[in-house]
Design a protein around this motif. Structure first.
Motif, short mmCIF file in Angstrom:
data_model
loop_
_atom_site.label_atom_id
_atom_site.label_comp_id
_atom_site.label_asym_id
_atom_site.label_seq_id
_atom_site.Cartn_x
_atom_site.Cartn_y
_atom_site.Cartn_z
N HIS A 1 0.80 -1.22 0.00
CA HIS A 1 0.00 0.00 0.00
C HIS A 1 0.83 1.27 0.00
CE1 HIS A 1 -3.70 -1.92 0.04
NE2 HIS A 1 -3.68 -2.36 1.29
N TYR A 2 1.82 1.33 0.89
CA TYR A 2 2.58 2.58 1.00
C TYR A 2 3.30 2.92 -0.30
CZ TYR A 2 1.66 2.94 5.97
OH TYR A 2 1.06 3.08 7.18
N PRO A 3 3.99 1.98 -0.92
CA PRO A 3 4.61 2.31 -2.21
C PRO A 3 3.59 2.77 -3.24
CG PRO A 3 5.52 0.29 -1.39
CD PRO A 3 4.39 0.64 -0.49
N LEU A 4 2.41 2.15 -3.24
CA LEU A 4 1.41 2.54 -4.24
C LEU A 4 0.99 3.99 -4.03
CD1 LEU A 4 -0.23 1.52 -6.58
CD2 LEU A 4 -2.05 0.99 -5.01
N ILE A 5 0.72 4.35 -2.78
CA ILE A 5 0.32 5.73 -2.51
C ILE A 5 1.46 6.67 -2.88
CG2 ILE A 5 -0.25 7.37 -0.71
CD1 ILE A 5 -1.86 5.36 0.64
N GLY A 6 2.68 6.29 -2.52
CA GLY A 6 3.83 7.13 -2.86
C GLY A 6 3.95 7.31 -4.36
N ALA A 7 3.73 6.23 -5.10
CA ALA A 7 3.86 6.30 -6.55
C ALA A 7 2.77 7.19 -7.13
CB ALA A 7 3.77 4.90 -7.15
N LEU A 8 1.54 7.04 -6.65
CA LEU A 8 0.46 7.87 -7.19
C LEU A 8 0.72 9.33 -6.88
CD1 LEU A 8 -2.69 5.74 -6.33
CD2 LEU A 8 -1.68 6.16 -8.55
N ARG A 9 1.16 9.59 -5.65
CA ARG A 9 1.48 10.97 -5.28
C ARG A 9 2.52 11.54 -6.20
NH1 ARG A 9 2.60 11.72 1.08
NH2 ARG A 9 0.48 11.61 1.84
N SER A 10 3.61 10.81 -6.37
CA SER A 10 4.72 11.42 -7.09
C SER A 10 4.39 11.56 -8.55
CB SER A 10 5.99 10.63 -6.88
OG SER A 10 6.09 9.65 -7.83
N SER A 11 3.60 10.63 -9.10
CA SER A 11 3.29 10.80 -10.52
C SER A 11 2.40 12.01 -10.72
CB SER A 11 2.63 9.54 -11.08
OG SER A 11 1.52 9.20 -10.31
N ALA A 12 1.40 12.18 -9.85
CA ALA A 12 0.54 13.35 -9.98
C ALA A 12 1.37 14.63 -9.81
CB ALA A 12 -0.57 13.29 -8.95
N GLN A 13 2.26 14.58 -8.85
CA GLN A 13 3.08 15.75 -8.56
C GLN A 13 3.97 16.12 -9.73
OE1 GLN A 13 5.33 15.03 -5.05
NE2 GLN A 13 6.98 16.40 -5.61
N MET A 14 4.66 15.11 -10.28
CA MET A 14 5.60 15.41 -11.34
C MET A 14 4.89 15.87 -12.59
SD MET A 14 8.26 12.37 -10.63
CE MET A 14 9.68 12.76 -11.61
N VAL A 15 3.74 15.24 -12.89
CA VAL A 15 3.02 15.65 -14.09
C VAL A 15 2.52 17.09 -13.93
CG1 VAL A 15 0.95 15.21 -15.43
CG2 VAL A 15 2.41 13.33 -14.78
N SER A 16 2.06 17.45 -12.73
CA SER A 16 1.54 18.81 -12.54
C SER A 16 2.63 19.85 -12.64
CB SER A 16 0.88 18.96 -11.18
OG SER A 16 0.19 17.82 -10.84
N TYR A 17 3.77 19.57 -12.02
CA TYR A 17 4.81 20.61 -12.00
C TYR A 17 5.53 20.71 -13.33
CZ TYR A 17 4.24 22.09 -7.27
OH TYR A 17 3.73 22.65 -6.15
N GLU A 18 5.42 19.64 -14.15
CA GLU A 18 6.01 19.73 -15.45
C GLU A 18 5.40 20.86 -16.27
OE1 GLU A 18 5.86 15.95 -17.56
OE2 GLU A 18 7.60 15.54 -16.33
N VAL A 19 4.10 21.12 -16.03
CA VAL A 19 3.42 22.14 -16.82
C VAL A 19 4.02 23.51 -16.54
CG1 VAL A 19 1.20 23.16 -17.29
CG2 VAL A 19 1.34 20.75 -16.72
N ALA A 20 4.09 23.86 -15.25
CA ALA A 20 4.67 25.16 -14.89
C ALA A 20 6.12 25.23 -15.33
CB ALA A 20 4.56 25.37 -13.39
N MET A 21 6.82 24.13 -15.16
CA MET A 21 8.22 24.06 -15.54
C MET A 21 8.38 24.33 -17.04
SD MET A 21 10.50 20.86 -14.49
CE MET A 21 12.24 20.87 -14.39
#
Lengths: 402, 192, 102, 430
Positions: D150-170
């Motif tokens: 569970h913990y890795p899955l949540i971490g993965a979902l978090r980081s993918s959402a995070q990276m995809v979102s910040y890529e836009v501003a970047m």
């Protein structure tokens, strides 16, 4: 209890205010009937702890999550259960005294104070003034130490690593005083029934005063790191809110209760030891959120310093032990005595059958009762807030499980 | 080697890739092989990983065709964007169940037959086309790589104050994306 | 060694297209069907870029970019529909999507 | 020597452009080794600097002042048992760290350490870089899924959402910098990394100061987004140890775990390099146009040697100040040897700087030039790396929804506005 708090509590218990009731009803946990989540298959049951970096020991929290949103929690405790209350029934009153230090091991002095005063009340003995003052000084030092530990771990939970090391550096100075006084740093067996174990060592006052001058700027140092930090504000403001009425209804005490706006401190409300002789404020929050609890505890450290300053300057001469029989055999009866430990109301309920051992001893540990509020506080928040809220309740599992 | 191809290569001689055929066969083989994995893997995550390899190989093929901008877009949009979305959705929906069930539908022989027919069609088109005239074989025009992005930009946005040939189409494409975003949000959000 | 010509690219593109078509026609999992569609679009893109090189102008590449835009839109909308569908029916199998209304 | 080695030597372009595959390979190897060494140094510096922020000493036992600690760590990680959870997806679990590592290292092919000190100068350099660095998220997502926990899955979902979102501003911040490259006579900008630095040289200003405060704002947005992009504090939601134990790499151990760390640090260096290239003048020394006399060239070319000399002096003082006790003898000798090595490199660099000061075509001059470029580039990147450590020591962690709110509701509008204003000012002003 003051009129003001009376009013709040009666409202909490009697009013039919819908929102108020719903908060409490929600707190009755039923993992199966939690509200229907957003995506059925995505509902996770996560087991947080007992081996988890942010559960402050061996607390196990079962989280029901919808994605990251908390639908419900269930605390599973007992991993540190040592049967302290049962042990009490097989020990004499004197022999049991060191055991209480092992409950809240971050505030061992407070535990001892509560136990000794309860037994003294049962025996109808009063500790001499000098002993009372020493007790106040040590207990308040311990309150600062406990709050320091809380601050460090709480900040670490929220992701700020550095305050932990700062607080541990300064807590060390307090522990040094303890060590010099009674030989122990953590499980300080400082008090005896009827007074204090030891006379203060030479230079005790100087050490304490040195600590006060050393520590005053350190609180500001902690505050520069956190109080106005935007991220800290975002992480703690409006997180884990509990209303004063809810807090009273759940039996929450200590800084958690005071942060919700209820001015309830046993040091003022039912003064024990020598607290009635000192001048200090009870800091009160307004919103009952994590940030207010942080501010309340920071201010409490300052107030504790005020108390210590007064106590050290006015410490009377005289004996440190009252008149206590060699063999402690309290009369038949029962007693409930509570003090304001760093984490809240620490109460001892002792039933005596006239023998040398308690017939029954029951502890009302603040962490145990405060932990109940976890579910009310975290419903609807995110996983990240759960660790923040566990931190802000300031639990010690040794005390919860006993 | 025919003269046209020769001249094409000589123009780009400054950067004439030495091992071109090998690169081509490696990339093409990787693309097709992982394409096979995409449609045969039972587990959707494995299929997605295989698809990523296909997409990256195709990006490599674009580079070999002197279309660096399209290759860059392929990597950013496809591999970095769309595939992350796919993986995200795969994790949201319950794949444990579907990975235990039949991977192919009941009509699969019919589908396979239709696809086979398609393949025969393609094969015959290619064979015929290359047989009748050597168009495919001969023509390989040089494309300037260093100004590729500029030229695409002037086609899309126009140049020196004039509107580009595809400016309207470009705007319509952005509208399409906007509609797709709104549609996805409306469909997936429980309450707007 | 035979030099690589447009024909080679056409063969690869045709192979990818056929693979995509097989995937779309035979698989049950909607996610994989969507992925197969991406495969088909890629095959088309490869053709367009290869022809762009063949004719020496960039119109083919422009079309490829438009197709990438289209693929992004398709993936967003398709996966959105999939999520909405999955929420209601708890399946991602395409042959169980046989009602217009539920 | 064979022709394919010699033919490149006189060239003034990158090996990729010159078509010299041999030298491209050499450069790739140099960069690979260099990045690995940089990660090792970064490991040590982070532990020491973080420790000193936190009134600790940090590693002190392995080697003098813990200098050999990273090697001990690496050895330990390599020898550690490599555990794959029973229910994990074996193949994906195995391949996930490699994806992240590949993405992080592929980026370095287009990073220009100097006008010819890069593997290749791609026409679409910055686009390629953004694209490839965005592939790193795949490794994280897939590792979280493959762990079947569970913990890795949540971490993965978090980081993918995070990276995809910040890529836009970047991406938008990057575009506003790319727009600035087009402010020249021909009106055409460039996506090539080398071209971007050269544009800054031609316009005589680092893009961070261009159209103040527009360039600065774009830079700040990028600087924030790159912290989020690399999953570092205060945006380290994906591996928040107090919430998710270790996030996506909870189930990883040993060598595979160290690959994740390697990828993370390599990605940090890579994004810092993008920031340096786009806004801080890349390889250029300070004031290359203002102080362009050969004498200034010479003075600035002394800097690398002096830096190493300073480091050697610090190490020497450290050796001298060690307690005079037999227990410390080996440590003292070790530190002294380290100081001597640093002093030797300092001497070498100074000799090269002096030897290459006049003649423009000699080997020494080319060497001096190359060292200058790499030195200034690395120095600027090092500032960013220090900032990463500083952030980590100072700030608490954001919560996930706050992070997304900042990404979409604050960073995105600001970067769009900056882009728009940059375009308008760029048309009006010149």
């Amino acid at each position: 209890m003051s009129a003001e708090t009376n009013e709040v509590s009666s409202r909490a218990l009697l009013s039919s205010d819908a929102s108020n009731r719903s908060a409490l009803e929600r707190s009755h946990l039923d993992l199966e009937t939690a509200e229907k989540p957003y995506l059925d298959s995505n509902e996770l049951i996560i087991n947080m702890g007992p081996q988890h970096p942010a559960t402050h020991g061996v607390l196990r929290v079962i989280l029901k999550l919808d994605g990251e949103r908390v639908l419900g929690t269930e605390c599973v405790i007992g991993y540190l259960h040592r049967g302290v209350e049962k042990i009490a029934e097989n020990r004499t009153y004197t022999m049991f005294n060191p055991y209480v230090d092992r409950m809240d091991y971050c505030a061992a002095v407070s535990n001892g104070l509560g136990y000794c005063e309860a037994v003294e009340k049962l025996l109808n003995v009063v500790a001499p003034p000098r002993a009372q003052y020493i007790r106040v000084i040590l207990t308040e030092l311990n309150r600062i130490a406990s709050h320091q530990l809380w601050l460090g771990t709480h900040a670490l939970d929220i992701g700020a690593m550095t305050p932990l090391f700062y607080t541990f550096r300064d807590r060390e100075e307090i522990l040094k005083i303890f060590e010099k006084y009674c030989g122990a740093r953590l499980t300080t067996h400082a008090f005896r029934i009827g007074g204090c174990q030891y006379e203060t060592y030479a230079g005790f006052e100087k050490d304490v005063n040195n600590f006060l001058t050393f520590f005053a700027p350190k609180i500001d140092e902690y505050e520069t790191l956190l109080t106005t930090n935007r991220i800290w504000l975002e992480r703690t403001k409006n997180v884990g809110v509990i209303s004063g009425a809810d807090a009273i209804a759940l039996g929450v005490t200590g800084p958690v209760l005071r942060a919700s706006g209820v001015k309830w401190d046993l040091r003022k409300a039912q003064p024990y030891a020598a607290y009635s002789e000192f001048d200090f404020e009870i800091p009160v929050g307004t919103n009952g959120d994590t940030y207010d609890r942080y501010l309340v505890r920071m201010e409490e450290m300052r107030q504790s310093m005020r108390i210590i300053e007064q106590a050290v300057s006015r410490i009377p001469e005289g004996a440190i032990m009252g008149k206590v029989p060699k063999v402690i055999k309290p009369p038949v009866g029962e007693i409930y005595h509570s003090i304001e430990a760093p984490k809240g109301e620490l109460g001892y309920f002792i039933v005596s059958d006239g023998s040398t051992q308690p017939y029954r001893l029951r502890v009302r540990p603040p962490s145990f009762v405060n932990l109940q509020a976890l579910d009310v506080m975290v419903r609807g928040l995110l996983v990240a807030d759960v660790v923040a809220v566990i931190g802000t309740i300031d639990i010690v599992l040794g005390e919860v499980d006993r | 080697m025919n003269p046209a191809l020769n001249s094409a290569l000589s123009i780009n001689s400054g950067m004439a890739p030495v091992a071109t055929p090998w690169f081509f066969y490696a990339l093409a083989g990787m693309a097709v092989l992982s394409g096979v994995f995409v449609i045969t893997r039972r587990n959707a995550v494995h299929a997605a990983l295989a698809l990523i390899i296909t997409l990256l190989s195709v990006a490599g093929l674009y580079l070999m065709l002197y279309a660096p901008f399209v290759a860059g877009v392929q990597i950013i949009v496809y591999a970095g964007g769309i595939m992350v979305l796919f993986l995200f959705v795969i994790m949201l929906v319950n794949i444990e169940r579907s990975s235990k069930e039949r991977a192919f539908n009941r009509m699969w022989p019919v589908g396979l037959a239709a696809a086979g027919a398609l393949m025969v069609l393609f094969a015959s088109a290619i064979v015929k086309g290359s047989h009748i005239n050597d168009m495919f074989r001969d023509r390989l025009m040089p494309l300037p790589e260093s100004t590729n992005t500029q030229q695409i930009a002037s086609l899309l946005y126009g140049e020196a104050g004039r509107m580009g040939q595809y400016t309207f189409a470009f705007e319509i494409a952005s509208l399409l994306l906007l509609v797709a975003i709104l549609g996805a949000v409306i469909m997936t959000k429980k309450k707007i | 060694m035979v030099p690589i010509t447009t024909l080679h690219y056409l063969v690869v593109a045709a192979a990818l297209f056929v693979l995509g078509a097989i995937g779309v026609l035979t698989r049950r999992n909607v996610v994989i069907v969507l992925m197969s569609i991406e495969l088909i679009l890629n095959a088309v893109n490869l053709n367009l870029v290869a022809f762009s090189r063949m004719w020496g102008n960039l119109h083919g590449q422009i079309f490829a970019i438009f197709i990438v835009v289209d693929a992004a839109a398709e993936a967003a909308a398709g996966l959105g529909i999939l999520i909405a569908f999955f929420r209601n029916k708890e399946t991602v199998n395409i042959d169980e999507i046989d009602l217009l209304k539920w | 020597m064979p022709n394919f080695i010699m033919s490149y030597l006189g060239s003034t372009v990158t090996p990729g452009e010159a078509g010299s595959q041999f030298w491209a390979l050499i450069y790739v190897l140099i960069i690979f080794a260099g990045v690995s060494v940089a990660v090792i140094c970064m490991n040590w510096i982070e532990r020491k600097a973080l420790a000193h922020f936190q009134i600790r000493l940090g590693p002190m036992r392995v080697g003098p002042h813990g200098l050999l600690q990273p090697f001990a760590d690496a050895l330990k990680l390599m020898l550690k048992e490599d555990i794959i959870p029973a229910e994990a997806d074996q193949f994906v679990f195995w391949v996930a760290p490699l994806i992240g590592l590949l993405a992080a290292f592929t980026v370095y092919t287009v990073i220009p350490f100097g006008p010819s000190q890069a593997v290749s100068d791609m026409n679409i350099g910055i686009l390629f870089m953004l694209g490839v660095s965005s592939l790193g998220v795949l490794g994280i997502v897939v590792s979280g899924w493959a762990s079947n926990s569970h913990y890795p899955l949540i971490g993965a979902l978090r980081s993918s959402a995070q990276m995809v979102s910040y890529e836009v501003a970047m991406g938008l911040a990057v575009v506003s910098a790319v727009l600035m490259t087009s402010l020249n006579a021909s009106g055409t900008g460039t996506l090539s990394m080398i071209g971007i630095v050269q544009a800054q040289q031609q316009q005589g200003v680092w893009f961070i100061f261009k159209f103040f405060p527009l360039g600065f704002l774009a830079f700040v947005i990028f600087a924030i987004a790159m912290v989020a992009e690399t999953n570092r504090a205060p945006f380290d939601m994906a591996e928040a140890e107090s919430e998710l134990t270790a996030g996506y790499h909870t189930e990883y151990s040993g060598l595979r775990w160290s690959l994740f760390m390697l990828a993370e640090y390599a990605a940090m260096i890579a994004v810092s390099s993008i920031a340096v290239t786009l806004w801080l003048g890349g390889w250029m020394r300070p004031f290359p146009n203002l102080l362009h006399a050969p004498a200034w060239d010479f003075i600035f070319s002394l800097f690398p040697g002096l830096t190493f000399g300073g480091l050697a002096a610090i190490a020497m003082i450290g050796a001298a100040r060690m307690p005079a006790h037999s227990f410390f003898r080996i440590q003292r000798i070790g530190l002294a040897v380290f100081a001597a090595l640093l002093a030797f490199s300092a001497l070498l660099l100074l000799v090269i700087a002096i030897a290459g000061r006049s003649a423009d075509t000699s080997v020494a001059a080319r060497f001096r030039e190359g060292i200058d470029y790499v030195y200034w580039f690395v120095l600027k990147v090092a500032v960013f790396m220090y900032l990463f450590i500083w952030y980590r020591a100072t700030w608490p962690r954001y919560r996930f929804d706050q992070l997304m709110r900042i990404g979409w509701k604050v960073m995105l509008p600001i970067s769009l506005g900056v882009l728009l204003l940059t375009a308008i000012v760029g048309v009006i002003l010149p």
